[in-house]
Structure formats: structure tokens, C-alpha cells
Motif scaffolding. Structure first.
Motif, PDB file in Angstrom:
ATOM      1  N   SER A 190     -20.390  18.055 -77.715  1.00 60.24           N
ATOM      2  CA  SER A 190     -19.104  18.751 -77.563  1.00 60.24           C
ATOM      3  C   SER A 190     -18.140  17.941 -76.703  1.00 60.24           C
ATOM      4  CB  SER A 190     -19.335  20.127 -76.933  1.00 60.24           C
ATOM      5  OG  SER A 190     -20.083  20.963 -77.807  1.00 60.24           O
TER       6      SER A 190
ATOM      7  N   ARG B 209     -11.095  13.882 -80.394  1.00 58.28           N
ATOM      8  CA  ARG B 209      -9.925  14.543 -80.978  1.00 58.28           C
ATOM      9  C   ARG B 209      -8.639  13.812 -80.609  1.00 58.28           C
ATOM     10  NH1 ARG B 209     -10.035  20.641 -79.123  1.00 58.28           N
ATOM     11  NH2 ARG B 209      -7.985  20.557 -80.129  1.00 58.28           N
TER      12      ARG B 209
ATOM     13  N   SER C  44     -20.366  10.177 -86.161  1.00 59.60           N
ATOM     14  CA  SER C  44     -19.314  11.058 -86.646  1.00 59.60           C
ATOM     15  C   SER C  44     -19.550  11.351 -88.123  1.00 59.60           C
ATOM     16  CB  SER C  44     -17.947  10.412 -86.428  1.00 59.60           C
ATOM     17  OG  SER C  44     -16.954  11.083 -87.166  1.00 59.60           O
TER      18      SER C  44
ATOM     19  N   HIS D 258     -16.816  15.243 -78.832  1.00 57.71           N
ATOM     20  CA  HIS D 258     -15.881  15.848 -79.791  1.00 57.71           C
ATOM     21  C   HIS D 258     -14.520  16.069 -79.145  1.00 57.71           C
ATOM     22  CE1 HIS D 258     -13.989  19.081 -82.153  1.00 57.71           C
ATOM     23  NE2 HIS D 258     -14.648  18.579 -83.185  1.00 57.71           N
TER      24      HIS D 258
ATOM     25  N   ARG E 225     -18.954  17.879 -86.808  1.00 58.04           N
ATOM     26  CA  ARG E 225     -18.343  16.549 -86.853  1.00 58.04           C
ATOM     27  C   ARG E 225     -19.105  15.506 -86.021  1.00 58.04           C
ATOM     28  NH1 ARG E 225     -14.171  13.615 -88.280  1.00 58.04           N
ATOM     29  NH2 ARG E 225     -13.329  12.023 -86.858  1.00 58.04           N
ATOM     30  N   ILE E 226     -19.438  15.806 -84.771  1.00 59.83           N
ATOM     31  CA  ILE E 226     -20.068  14.830 -83.875  1.00 59.83           C
ATOM     32  C   ILE E 226     -21.532  15.201 -83.680  1.00 59.83           C
ATOM     33  CG2 ILE E 226     -20.081  13.768 -81.601  1.00 59.83           C
ATOM     34  CD1 ILE E 226     -17.672  13.022 -83.258  1.00 59.83           C
TER      35      ILE E 226
END
Length: 594
Positions: free
Chosen positions: A119, A126, A152, A122, A82-83
């Protein structure tokens, strides 16, 4: 040296960068790491090859890092599909950050900073559901000199950039919006250009730039567009000043790329591990500033590797009847890799039967690098000013890491020594940045010293080569008769010429030789010499002694910090004397003749 680049457009985002790389091979990039389609892809080779590799891809957004080396290391990463992040520089807190992310369920490796940043973003994204706010939250947890861009997997996602002590530029053009730390990569048709402040977060979408300050508040930054031949100077007066200022980022790039304690296999290649296991001596060959770097390295190599180390001037070595010790590692050092005497000396060593040869240069495909069995590239990036600055400190770092690599291979580096070295290296870029913050005080010294014609620079132990290098810098650009002396040798002649008109600049790190250096300075004071002291100790200035407090000591790495201080001093003296700084008289960047 690395560069990050991002472009977002309603058309093909690859189109601006690919032709620029093809048209400007002098930029010298050899490796490309890029994010596209949720994955990382890489290419290496000439800039033409990089441009060709780019042209095979398309998309509305591009995040990339370009490197001077053929290996981009861990320049880009994607967290949980995702990231995505591309970054340059170093994280001082990589180890505790990796531990935190591991506790949160992420795979975390402290040697892969781009993955750590991805991370961390990410994790914040969230809950925040907003990429710029997630980047801002992540940035506040990062320590070190770095810059990165994030994206993203959402189709309508913006590119988000931020940095710490690495300047970033944003431009708006007809084709789209770009962000990079190298203004030369911005599209030529840009109609607006901004320079971000330290800690700013910039969100880029087609036709739109949103900037938030370090507190997360929206801000407008003044346009800095100046399309002329000197646009690469940014806010600096000369290339020498800019290259001095680049050193913290260059050191951070180097440490992130190779790691603080790379082994010989990573530094020189796998066959070096066995081949260098039995070396009994080391001979370093160089000229000019590279010779001073070699002299500094002698202290590190003898202390850590435990073998005799000889340092030779290339112009003398090539004409001597040399008797090399058996099992000698011959190391030839040249910033350009084309210095005639150094190239000839390495060839001479090979003719003498020496097979253990290593070249250290900033240009990986230079003549010197092709001649040696092993090569170690400093990857400092292009240096335009004739006077070497960042290439010198890059050589010091490479030689220090070589010493540590050889010591590990010889089983002479215990865990405590390795831990201390790692900790000091992690702090090196930040300490170099702290030296740059001393510019106003150094300028006060320079204004006074510029009125004279002579100057002494003194130091001891590892800082003796640094004061010789400092004196050479002052001769080169300030045209002063500057001499570098070992502090303990003042009584063997130099004291005879000291009087109230002679400035004496001293390196006095507070170590086991500090009291001896103070005794040497007392001899200068007794002859009414004008004393200027760089020190990390709390010494007080008085009528005859001016003191600049240096950053906290890094032990054996102090020569790197004092070298940067002397570079600033030489530059500011030259400015006050109105000299030609980037092209000093009678000097050339590369010495191709004897």
C-alpha cells in the motif's frame, strides 16, 4: 527462516525455480507464497510438492517467498489490484505506518507487513509514476530488518527489489534475471552475479539490471560470481560465521511470522488452550546447547507463568526413578529432533503416564516432534556448522514466546507487561544486529585469549545459562578449557585457580544484580585475573579490565544478545588458533547414540 526470490524473463519465469526445488530437497522449504496474475497463491508440503505447484503456473515474471515452516504467514500481498509485494523480515514501525496508511484511505493491519509495504508503494507510485522510484520512496519510510520484491500490474513492469540488512544477490543468465537472498537459488547458467549493498534498489527486466543506491543515484556494483562448492559462504570465512550473521534476519522472520505475542492456539494449536489451563508444573528436558536454552527459559517461565519449573539433562532423566508432579507439562528440546537421549526421555515421560507433552525442534518432521502431543518448530533454517548458533537463539525466542503464551492463558500477563514485551521483541532483531557490529572489538579480545589454554565465563540470573553456553562454544571450536560459572559461586572454589594468566569473561547487564557482579569481579581483580566485561553500562576499561559496550538492555531478553556476543567470541578465538571450525574434532551435528 524465509527466502524471497524473483525472476523475470521473455519466456516462462517459473522454469528456473521449479526444477531446482525438485533437485535439492536438502534446502528444506515447506511453504511457498507467490504472486501471479495479480493475485497471491500458496502451496505447502515437501519441496517436490512445491515444485509441482509451481509447474502449474506460468508467466513472464515470478515473485515468491519460500519458508521452512508449513505456514508462510502474510508473505505476499497486492494493493488495490496494482502493486504486489513479497517480503521477509520485520517492520519495527508497523503500527505507526498502519495508522498513516489508514488516514490515507488504505485498509491497513500492522500484523501484515507485506500488505503495508504494498500500500505504501501504491501511494508513492500514484504520484511518481515510476515503480523503482516509488520503492525507493517507500523504503525510506520503513524501519526494521527486511527485504522485499515488488511488481506492478503494468504489462511491461520490472521487478524491483530492496533490503535493509538482508543481503540480496542479482544474476543475469540466458533465461532471464533473478534476485534472491539465497545464492543457492540463482540459475546455474548465470553469467553475471552482483551483491547489492544495503539500501540499494535493483530494477530487473529481461536482459537488464539497473541498480540505484540509497540516495537514488544509479550505481554499478562489482561482479561477485564464484561458481564453486563454497559459494553459499558469500563473504564469510566459515559457515559458523555466516550462521551467526544470519541471526538478526532469522529473528525478524520469526517475529513477522508468529507475531510478537502469539497466543497458545497460534503457537501449539487450538486444543492446547483448554488442555494447558490447569498445568501446575513444567519439566524441560534437553541436552547440550538445548539444555542451556532450557535453563534460560526456567527464569522466564517461573516469573511469568508462576509454576515450578524443573530442567533435566536428558541423559540423566531417562535413567532416573522420576516422580513427576501431577498436571506437569513436559517439554523436550532438541535442535535436530533426533537426539537419542531426548527422544528416549520423552518416551519415558509418556510411559509414566504424562499426556501433556511438547517438543521444540528446528526439524518439524523429526522423531521428537512426532512423539509429542504438541510441537513448536523454531524454523531457523539449515545450519551446516556442527556448533549451534542460530538454532540456539531460535530456541530462546520460541521458549520466551511460549512463556508469554502460557502467561496470557493463565491470565498472568497484564496489559502493561504485554506492551513491554511487544516493544522489546520488536527491537530484538536490531539489537542483535548491533551486537554483530562489535566484531572488531571482540576480535581484539579473541586474539589475546587465544594465546592461553583456560578461560572462565561468569554471569548471574538469566545470563548464567548464557555463560555456560558460551563456555561450551569455546570448548567446541576453540579447544580451550572454558568453564561457565555463576558469579556468586566464585567464592565456592573457582577463585582458588584465578591468577594473572586466567582470562575471565563476564556478562554484566546493568540490572538489579549488576553491583553484585561488580563485587564478584573485584574478587577476580584482587587475584590479578584478566577481566573482560560485556555490559550495557558506561564502564571504563583499564589496565586489568577490558570493556565492550553492549547495545541498550532489553530486560529479560538480554540473554539472547549476550549469547550472540559469546558466539562471536568463540568463533574468533577458534580462527586465531587455526582450528577446524565448521567440523570440530570428535563432534557431530546430531547425537544419535547415548
Amino acid at each position: 527462516m524465509s527466502t524471497i526470490f524473483g525472476f523475470i524473463s521473455q519466456n516462462n519465469a517459473v522454469s528456473p525455480l521449479s526444477p531446482l526445488l525438485a533437485q535439492h530437497p536438502e534446502l528444506g522449504y515447506r511453504h511457498l507464497s507467490a504472486l501471479g496474475g495479480g493475485s497471491v497463491w500458496q502451496a505447502h508440503g515437501t519441496q517436490i510438492a512445491l515444485a509441482d505447484a509451481l509447474s502449474q503456473h506460468s508467466g513472464y515474471a515470478l515473485l515468491a517467498r519460500l519458508d521452512w515452516s508449513y505456514d508462510g504467514g502474510h508473505a505476499a500481498a497486492v494493493s488495490r489490484g496494482r502493486i504486489g509485494v513479497v517480503m521477509r523480515g520485520q517492520l519495527e514501525n508497523a503500527v505507526p505506518l498502519a495508522a498513516k496508511l489508514s488516514s490515507l484511505g488504505y485498509e491497513a493491519d500492522s500484523t501484515q507487513p507485506a500488505a503495508l509495504i504494498a500500500s505504501l508503494i501504491h501511494w508513492h507510485e500514484r504520484t511518481l509514476k515510476d515503480l523503482p522510484r516509488a520503492v525507493l520512496a517507500a523504503r525510506q519510510e520503513l524501519v526494521g530488518i527486511h527485504a522485499f520484491g515488488a511488481a506492478s500490474s503494468d504489462d511491461n513492469s520490472a521487478l524491483v527489489f530492496t533490503g535493509s540488512r538482508i543481503p540480496l544477490f542479482v544474476s543475469l543468465s540466458l533465461g532471464g534475471v533473478a534476485c534472491t537472498d539465497n545464492v543457492q537459488l540463482l540459475p546455474a547458467d548465470r553469467r553475471e552475479q552482483l551483491r547489492l549493498h544495503d539500501g540499494d534498489v535493483a530494477s530487473l527486466s529481461p536482459g537488464r539490471i539497473d541498480v540505484f543506491d540509497a540516495a537514488g543515484q544509479p550505481v554499478r556494483r562489482a561482479a561477485t560470481l564464484a561458481l564453486n562448492s563454497d559459494e553459499t559462504l558469500d563473504r564469510f570465512g566459515h559457515h559458523m560465521e555466516r550462521e551467526i550473521d544470519e541471526q538478526p534476519a532469522m529473528l525478524a522472520d520469526a517475529l513477522s511470522h508468529s507475531g510478537a505475542l502469539p497466543d497458545l492456539a497460534r503457537l501449539l494449536g487450538g486444543d492446547a488452550v483448554d488442555a494447558l489451563g490447569g498445568i501446575r508444573a513444567i519439566t524441560l528436558i534437553a541436552s547440550g546447547s538445548s539444555h542451556h536454552a532450557a535453563l534460560s527459559a526456567r527464569y522466564w517461565l517461573e516469573a511469568t507463568v508462576g509454576v515450578p519449573v524443573l530442567v533435566e539433562l536428558a541423559s540423566e532423566f531417562r535413567y532416573r526413578e522420576v516422580a513427576l508432579l501431577p498436571d506437569t507439562l513436559v517439554v523436550a528440546i532438541s535442535q535436530s529432533g533426533e537426539t537419542a537421549d531426548t527422544v528416549a526421555s520423552l518416551r519415558y515421560a509418556a510411559q509414566l503416564g504424562e499426556t501433556h507433552t511438547l517438543s521444540i525442534s528446528n526439524v518439524i518432521d523429526s522423531t521428537l516432534m512426532r512423539q509429542a502431543r504438541w510441537h513448536l518448530a523454531t524454523n531457523a533454517g539449515p545450519e551446516i556448522a556442527v556448533t549451534s548458533t542460530k538454532t540456539f537463539t531460535a530456541q530462546l525466542l520460541a521458549l520466551y514466546q511460549l512463556a508469554l503464551g502460557l502467561a496470557r492463558q493463565q491470565h498472568r500477563l497484564d496489559p502493561q507487561g504485554a506492551s513491554t514485551a511487544c516493544a522489546r521483541l520488536a527491537l530484538l532483531p536490531q539489537r542483535a544486529q548491533e551486537v554483530l557490529a562489535l566484531k572488531p572489538q571482540i576480535d581484539d579480545w579473541a586474539r589475546a585469549i587465544a594465546q592461553g589454554q583456560t578461560l572462565f565465563c561468569i554471569g548471574r540470573h538469566g545470563n548464567y545459562p548464557v555463560v555456560m553456553e558460551g563456555a561450551q562454544k569455546i570448548r567446541e571450536v576453540a579447544y580451550l578449557n572454558a568453564e561457565g560459572h555463576a558469579g556468586g559461586e566464585l567464592k565456592h572454589g573457582p577463585l582458588a585457580v584465578i591468577d594473572r594468566h586466567l582470562p575471565v569473561v563476564a556478562c554484566v547487564p546493568w540490572n538489579r544484580l549488576a553491583e553484585k557482579m561488580l563485587a564478584n569481579l573485584q574478587e577476580v581483580r584482587a587475584r590479578q585475573g584478566r577481566i573482560y566485561v560485556f555490559t550495557d553500562a558506561a564502564l571504563a576499561s583499564d589496565e586489568r579490565m577490558n570493556v565492550i559496550r553492549m547495545p541498550a538492555s532489553l530486560g529479560e531478553l538480554d540473554p539472547v544478545l549476550y549469547a550472540v556476543a559469546f558466539q562471536l567470541l568463540a568463533y574468533r578465538i577458534a580462527v586465531h588458533r587455526g582450528n577446524s571450525i565448521d567440523t570440530p574434532r570428535y563432534l557431530a551435528k546430531t547425537v544419535l547414540t547415548e
